[in-house]
Write an enzyme that holds these catalytic residues in place. Structure first.
Site, PDB file in Angstrom:
ATOM      1  N   ILE A  10      71.082  10.851 -15.651  1.00  0.00           N
ATOM      2  CA  ILE A  10      72.530  10.869 -15.162  1.00  0.00           C
ATOM      3  C   ILE A  10      72.848  11.177 -13.554  1.00  0.00           C
ATOM      4  N   SER A  90      60.667  15.312 -11.168  1.00  0.00           N
ATOM      5  CA  SER A  90      61.079  14.211 -10.007  1.00  0.00           C
ATOM      6  C   SER A  90      60.346  15.496  -8.808  1.00  0.00           C
ATOM      7  N   SER A 131      56.705   4.658  -9.427  1.00  0.00           N
ATOM      8  CA  SER A 131      57.184   5.580  -8.237  1.00  0.00           C
ATOM      9  C   SER A 131      55.651   5.240  -7.525  1.00  0.00           C
ATOM     10  N   GLU A 133      54.407   7.068  -5.880  1.00  0.00           N
ATOM     11  CA  GLU A 133      53.414   7.918  -5.924  1.00  0.00           C
ATOM     12  C   GLU A 133      51.688   7.824  -6.463  1.00  0.00           C
ATOM     13  N   TYR A 154      52.246  14.757 -11.591  1.00  0.00           N
ATOM     14  CA  TYR A 154      53.690  14.178 -10.770  1.00  0.00           C
ATOM     15  C   TYR A 154      53.440  12.382 -11.391  1.00  0.00           C
ATOM     16  N   GLU A 191      68.014  19.254  -2.507  1.00  0.00           N
ATOM     17  CA  GLU A 191      67.726  19.705  -0.562  1.00  0.00           C
ATOM     18  C   GLU A 191      66.209  20.441  -0.655  1.00  0.00           C
ATOM     19  N   LYS A 197      66.530  18.837   3.455  1.00  0.00           N
ATOM     20  CA  LYS A 197      65.827  19.819   3.473  1.00  0.00           C
ATOM     21  C   LYS A 197      65.372  19.500   5.152  1.00  0.00           C
ATOM     22  N   ARG A 222      55.513   7.918   5.323  1.00  0.00           N
ATOM     23  CA  ARG A 222      56.226   7.513   3.856  1.00  0.00           C
ATOM     24  C   ARG A 222      56.924   6.239   4.192  1.00  0.00           C
ATOM     25  N   PRO A 284      48.271  21.163  -2.659  1.00  0.00           N
ATOM     26  CA  PRO A 284      46.504  20.559  -3.032  1.00  0.00           C
ATOM     27  C   PRO A 284      45.611  19.889  -2.560  1.00  0.00           C
ATOM     28  N   ALA A 285      46.500  18.934  -3.424  1.00  0.00           N
ATOM     29  CA  ALA A 285      45.845  16.763  -2.693  1.00  0.00           C
ATOM     30  C   ALA A 285      47.777  16.887  -2.074  1.00  0.00           C
TER      31      ALA A 285
HETATM   32  P1  NAP Z   1      66.202  13.901  -8.934  1.00  0.00           P
HETATM   33  O1  NAP Z   1      67.081  13.442  -8.010  1.00  0.00           O
HETATM   34  O2  NAP Z   1      65.323  14.850  -9.383  1.00  0.00           O
HETATM   35  O3  NAP Z   1      67.058  13.591 -10.755  1.00  0.00           O
HETATM   36  C1  NAP Z   1      65.954  13.564 -12.015  1.00  0.00           C
HETATM   37  C2  NAP Z   1      66.649  13.254 -13.117  1.00  0.00           C
HETATM   38  O4  NAP Z   1      66.023  14.245 -14.229  1.00  0.00           O
HETATM   39  C3  NAP Z   1      67.764  14.071 -13.266  1.00  0.00           C
HETATM   40  O5  NAP Z   1      69.525  14.247 -13.207  1.00  0.00           O
HETATM   41  C4  NAP Z   1      67.035  15.771 -13.951  1.00  0.00           C
HETATM   42  O6  NAP Z   1      69.323  16.353 -14.349  1.00  0.00           O
HETATM   43  C5  NAP Z   1      66.912  15.077 -14.976  1.00  0.00           C
HETATM   44  N1  NAP Z   1      65.582  15.931 -15.654  1.00  0.00           N
HETATM   45  C6  NAP Z   1      64.677  16.100 -15.524  1.00  0.00           C
HETATM   46  N2  NAP Z   1      64.483  17.010 -16.445  1.00  0.00           N
HETATM   47  C7  NAP Z   1      65.207  16.712 -17.910  1.00  0.00           C
HETATM   48  C8  NAP Z   1      64.678  16.599 -18.570  1.00  0.00           C
HETATM   49  N3  NAP Z   1      63.903  17.446 -19.016  1.00  0.00           N
HETATM   50  N4  NAP Z   1      65.842  15.580 -20.023  1.00  0.00           N
HETATM   51  C9  NAP Z   1      66.327  14.881 -19.364  1.00  0.00           C
HETATM   52  N5  NAP Z   1      66.420  14.766 -18.033  1.00  0.00           N
HETATM   53  C10 NAP Z   1      65.684  15.461 -16.981  1.00  0.00           C
HETATM   54  O7  NAP Z   1      65.574  12.659  -8.689  1.00  0.00           O
HETATM   55  P2  NAP Z   1      66.199  11.110  -8.297  1.00  0.00           P
HETATM   56  O8  NAP Z   1      65.487  10.593  -6.300  1.00  0.00           O
HETATM   57  O9  NAP Z   1      67.127  10.557  -8.495  1.00  0.00           O
HETATM   58  O10 NAP Z   1      64.862   9.528  -8.883  1.00  0.00           O
HETATM   59  C11 NAP Z   1      65.519   9.553 -10.170  1.00  0.00           C
HETATM   60  C12 NAP Z   1      63.519   8.657 -11.004  1.00  0.00           C
HETATM   61  O11 NAP Z   1      62.943   8.024  -9.496  1.00  0.00           O
HETATM   62  C13 NAP Z   1      63.139  10.167 -11.228  1.00  0.00           C
HETATM   63  O12 NAP Z   1      61.964   9.955 -12.766  1.00  0.00           O
HETATM   64  C14 NAP Z   1      62.040   9.713 -10.506  1.00  0.00           C
HETATM   65  O13 NAP Z   1      60.693   9.990 -10.477  1.00  0.00           O
HETATM   66  C15 NAP Z   1      62.164   8.509  -9.846  1.00  0.00           C
HETATM   67  N6  NAP Z   1      61.385   7.849  -8.196  1.00  0.00           N
HETATM   68  C16 NAP Z   1      62.289   8.773  -7.278  1.00  0.00           C
HETATM   69  C17 NAP Z   1      61.780   8.140  -6.284  1.00  0.00           C
HETATM   70  C18 NAP Z   1      62.698   8.827  -4.944  1.00  0.00           C
HETATM   71  O14 NAP Z   1      61.935   8.688  -3.746  1.00  0.00           O
HETATM   72  N7  NAP Z   1      63.745   8.705  -4.960  1.00  0.00           N
HETATM   73  C19 NAP Z   1      60.994   7.146  -6.008  1.00  0.00           C
HETATM   74  C20 NAP Z   1      60.204   6.454  -7.055  1.00  0.00           C
HETATM   75  C21 NAP Z   1      60.844   7.264  -8.193  1.00  0.00           C
HETATM   76  P3  NAP Z   1      69.312  17.642 -13.879  1.00  0.00           P
HETATM   77  O15 NAP Z   1      69.936  17.374 -12.599  1.00  0.00           O
HETATM   78  O16 NAP Z   1      69.915  18.822 -14.802  1.00  0.00           O
HETATM   79  O17 NAP Z   1      68.125  18.489 -12.873  1.00  0.00           O
HETATM   80  O1  F7E Z   2      57.992  14.581   0.497  1.00  0.00           O
HETATM   81  C1  F7E Z   2      55.096  16.399   3.012  1.00  0.00           C
HETATM   82  C2  F7E Z   2      55.438  16.179   1.705  1.00  0.00           C
HETATM   83  O2  F7E Z   2      58.990  16.297  -1.350  1.00  0.00           O
HETATM   84  C3  F7E Z   2      57.244  14.057   1.907  1.00  0.00           C
HETATM   85  C4  F7E Z   2      59.708  12.213  -5.319  1.00  0.00           C
HETATM   86  O3  F7E Z   2      61.586  11.465  -5.357  1.00  0.00           O
HETATM   87  O4  F7E Z   2      59.299  10.890  -3.359  1.00  0.00           O
HETATM   88  C5  F7E Z   2      59.433  11.825  -3.657  1.00  0.00           C
HETATM   89  O5  F7E Z   2      58.060  12.857  -3.532  1.00  0.00           O
HETATM   90  C6  F7E Z   2      56.243  14.495   2.691  1.00  0.00           C
HETATM   91  C7  F7E Z   2      55.269  14.844   1.645  1.00  0.00           C
HETATM   92  O6  F7E Z   2      58.638  13.022  -1.003  1.00  0.00           O
HETATM   93  C8  F7E Z   2      57.810  19.062   3.484  1.00  0.00           C
HETATM   94  O7  F7E Z   2      53.250  17.249   1.986  1.00  0.00           O
HETATM   95  C9  F7E Z   2      56.093  17.983   4.488  1.00  0.00           C
HETATM   96  O8  F7E Z   2      53.639  14.446   2.400  1.00  0.00           O
HETATM   97  O9  F7E Z   2      59.346  14.274   0.311  1.00  0.00           O
HETATM   98  P1  F7E Z   2      58.634  15.192  -0.558  1.00  0.00           P
HETATM   99  P2  F7E Z   2      57.348  12.819  -1.929  1.00  0.00           P
HETATM  100  O10 F7E Z   2      56.365  13.737  -2.777  1.00  0.00           O
HETATM  101  O11 F7E Z   2      56.745  11.444  -1.856  1.00  0.00           O
HETATM  102  C10 F7E Z   2      57.548   9.831  -4.855  1.00  0.00           C
HETATM  103  C11 F7E Z   2      57.942   8.245  -4.040  1.00  0.00           C
HETATM  104  C12 F7E Z   2      58.434  10.120  -6.420  1.00  0.00           C
HETATM  105  O12 F7E Z   2      58.043   9.295  -6.590  1.00  0.00           O
HETATM  106  C13 F7E Z   2      58.894  11.542  -6.309  1.00  0.00           C
HETATM  107  O13 F7E Z   2      59.830  11.548  -7.074  1.00  0.00           O
HETATM  108  O14 F7E Z   2      56.540  15.648   3.099  1.00  0.00           O
HETATM  109  N1  F7E Z   2      56.156  17.885   3.597  1.00  0.00           N
HETATM  110  N2  F7E Z   2      56.757  19.555   4.581  1.00  0.00           N
HETATM  111  C14 F7E Z   2      57.787  18.229   2.726  1.00  0.00           C
HETATM  112  N3  F7E Z   2      57.622  18.027   1.512  1.00  0.00           N
HETATM  113  C15 F7E Z   2      59.038  18.637   0.751  1.00  0.00           C
HETATM  114  N4  F7E Z   2      59.003  18.158  -0.368  1.00  0.00           N
HETATM  115  N5  F7E Z   2      58.585  20.130   1.999  1.00  0.00           N
HETATM  116  C16 F7E Z   2      58.097  20.297   3.251  1.00  0.00           C
HETATM  117  O15 F7E Z   2      58.804  21.098   3.918  1.00  0.00           O
END
Ligand code: NAP
Ligand code: F7E
Length: 337
Positions: A10, A90, A131, A133, A154, A191, A197, A222, A284-285
């Site tokens: 939450i 995440s 996800s 991913e 992940y 962030e 970022k 993306r 790494p990948a």
């Molecule tokens: P987020 O901002 O990173 O939030 C993750 C949440 O999980 C935070 O509230 C965090 O708590 C909590 N958490 C982490 N470790 C935990 C633990 N051990 N026990 C209980 N809670 C824990 O992620 P989001 O972007 O809101 O995404 C929500 C969900 O959708 C995640 O499962 C993510 O993997 C998935 N998802 C996200 C995206 C996207 O693009 N945003 C896309 C596909 C799927 P703290 O605040 O204390 O760290």
């Molecule tokens: O990276 C490239 C990086 O970390 C996006 C999570 O919410 O979405 C998220 O995962 C792309 C990648 O998101 C930097 O290599 C370049 O190709 O913003 P990201 P993600 O890895 O797509 C999925 C759907 C989830 O489920 C996940 O929880 O951007 N990239 N330069 C970078 N990425 C980061 N973080 N930082 C850089 O400096």
């Protein structure tokens, strides 16, 4: 009596928007927060009345996806109508550094929630935050029947969680739905994800307090949508007669480079003067390209994205400019509860 929801995660980006949505729909919302040595509820502080306030409908409880006992007790006490399992480690890049922890919280954590729901005998609907991913290296467009090929700890953990939700649906007849959400962003995005970022750096560079922006792979593609619209799809997934799994996306792909260029362009700066590639951010990948086919969500849920790439970039850059201004003027206050 209004409906009751329990949200893990939450305090995260999606958890905060989902809380707002459910409170606006009249739900009582319970959320799990982790014990942390510093405040971690900033995103929901505006919603959180004191628990004894007569109008309080949002309640936070200490628990953790690593702690099955507390999850079971909470479910027994709260008896929610809907459970949204959004909690996860995440960050994809970080999952290579802490693979075991990521597997435990993001993967096994989901089955802990499912099993806690089952043994506590709660009659509820269960949403699992799956996800894009999981598709990893399988080329776009990706839809519900596209094979998974995860490329990170992940993503492997999310595949485990996805199949756990399907398995509880098939084994016990539980109402479990997977939302396979593609990247969704907002001013509340963490962030260290690439969009935030970038937008934060643009605001700081424009203000003259940052010189360079160090990034990794600029070629990754993306499908970026707007988080407040994606939590609506989560809710819709639990309002159907039968449980199912849905891709939620915009259907548009853009490179990280395009995001960078659009963000700098919005404030009239040339990105090439500020962005430096740093291999420290390579993975790494890598997942080269994710672009979702959301036709099933459109047909079954009546859901479609409204905010597309150009507007998303603009909203996020402007929000970071305002946030920076507020920080500099000392206008931000923290609620201590
Ligand atoms: P987020 O901002 O990173 O939030 C993750 C949440 O999980 C935070 O509230 C965090 O708590 C909590 N958490 C982490 N470790 C935990 C633990 N051990 N026990 C209980 N809670 C824990 O992620 P989001 O972007 O809101 O995404 C929500 C969900 O959708 C995640 O499962 C993510 O993997 C998935 N998802 C996200 C995206 C996207 O693009 N945003 C896309 C596909 C799927 P703290 O605040 O204390 O760290
Ligand atoms: O990276 C490239 C990086 O970390 C996006 C999570 O919410 O979405 C998220 O995962 C792309 C990648 O998101 C930097 O290599 C370049 O190709 O913003 P990201 P993600 O890895 O797509 C999925 C759907 C989830 O489920 C996940 O929880 O951007 N990239 N330069 C970078 N990425 C980061 N973080 N930082 C850089 O400096």
């Amino acid at each position: 009596m209004g409906r009751v929801a329990l949200i893990t995660g939450i305090t995260g980006q999606d958890g905060s928007y989902l809380s707002e949505l459910l409170l606006n729909k009249g739900y009582t919302v319970h959320g799990i927060k982790r014990r942390s040595s510093s405040f971690n509820t900033e995103r929901i502080d505006g919603l959180d009345l004191h628990p004894r306030h007569p109008d309080a409908r949002l309640f936070l409880h200490y628990s953790d996806l690593a702690d099955p006992g507390s999850l079971t007790s909470l479910l027994r006490d709260i008896q929610p109508d809907e459970v949204y399992n959004l909690g996860a480690q995440s960050h994809v890049r970080v999952s290579f550094d802490i693979p075991g922890y990521t597997a435990d919280v993001t993967g096994v954590g989901a089955i802990r929630m499912l099993e806690a729901t089952r043994v506590a005998d709660v009659n509820c609907r269960f949403y699992q935050a799956s996800s894009s991913e999981m598709f990893g290296s399988t080329p776009p467009p990706q839809h519900e029947d596209t094979p998974f090929h995860p490329r990170s700890p992940y993503a492997c953990a999310k595949v485990y969680a996805y199949w756990s939700a399907v398995n509880y649906r098939e084994s016990y007849g539980m109402y479990c739905a997977n939302g396979i959400l593609f990247n969704h962003e907002s001013p509340r995005r963490g962030e260290n994800f690439v969009t935030r970022k970038i937008t934060r750096a643009v605001a700081r560079i424009e203000a003259g307090i940052q010189d360079k922006l160090y990034l990794g792979n600029l070629d990754a593609i993306r499908d970026w949508g707007y988080a407040p619209e994606y939590v609506e799809a989560m809710w819709l997934a639990l309002q159907q007669d039968k449980p199912n799994d849905y891709v939620v996306a915009t259907g548009e792909g853009h490179t990280v480079r395009e995001f960078v260029a659009a963000a700098f362009d919005h404030v009239g700066l040339d990105w090439q003067k500020y962005v430096v590639t740093d291999p420290i951010y390579f993975r790494p990948a890598e997942v080269d390209a994710l672009i979702g086919d959301y036709r099933k969500a459109r047909q079954s849920l009546g859901w479609a994205p409204k905010t597309l790439f150009a507007d998303l970039v603009r909203v996020m850059v402007d929000a970071d400019r305002h946030l920076l201004e507020d920080e500099r003027m000392g206008r931000l206050v923290r609620v201590d509860r």
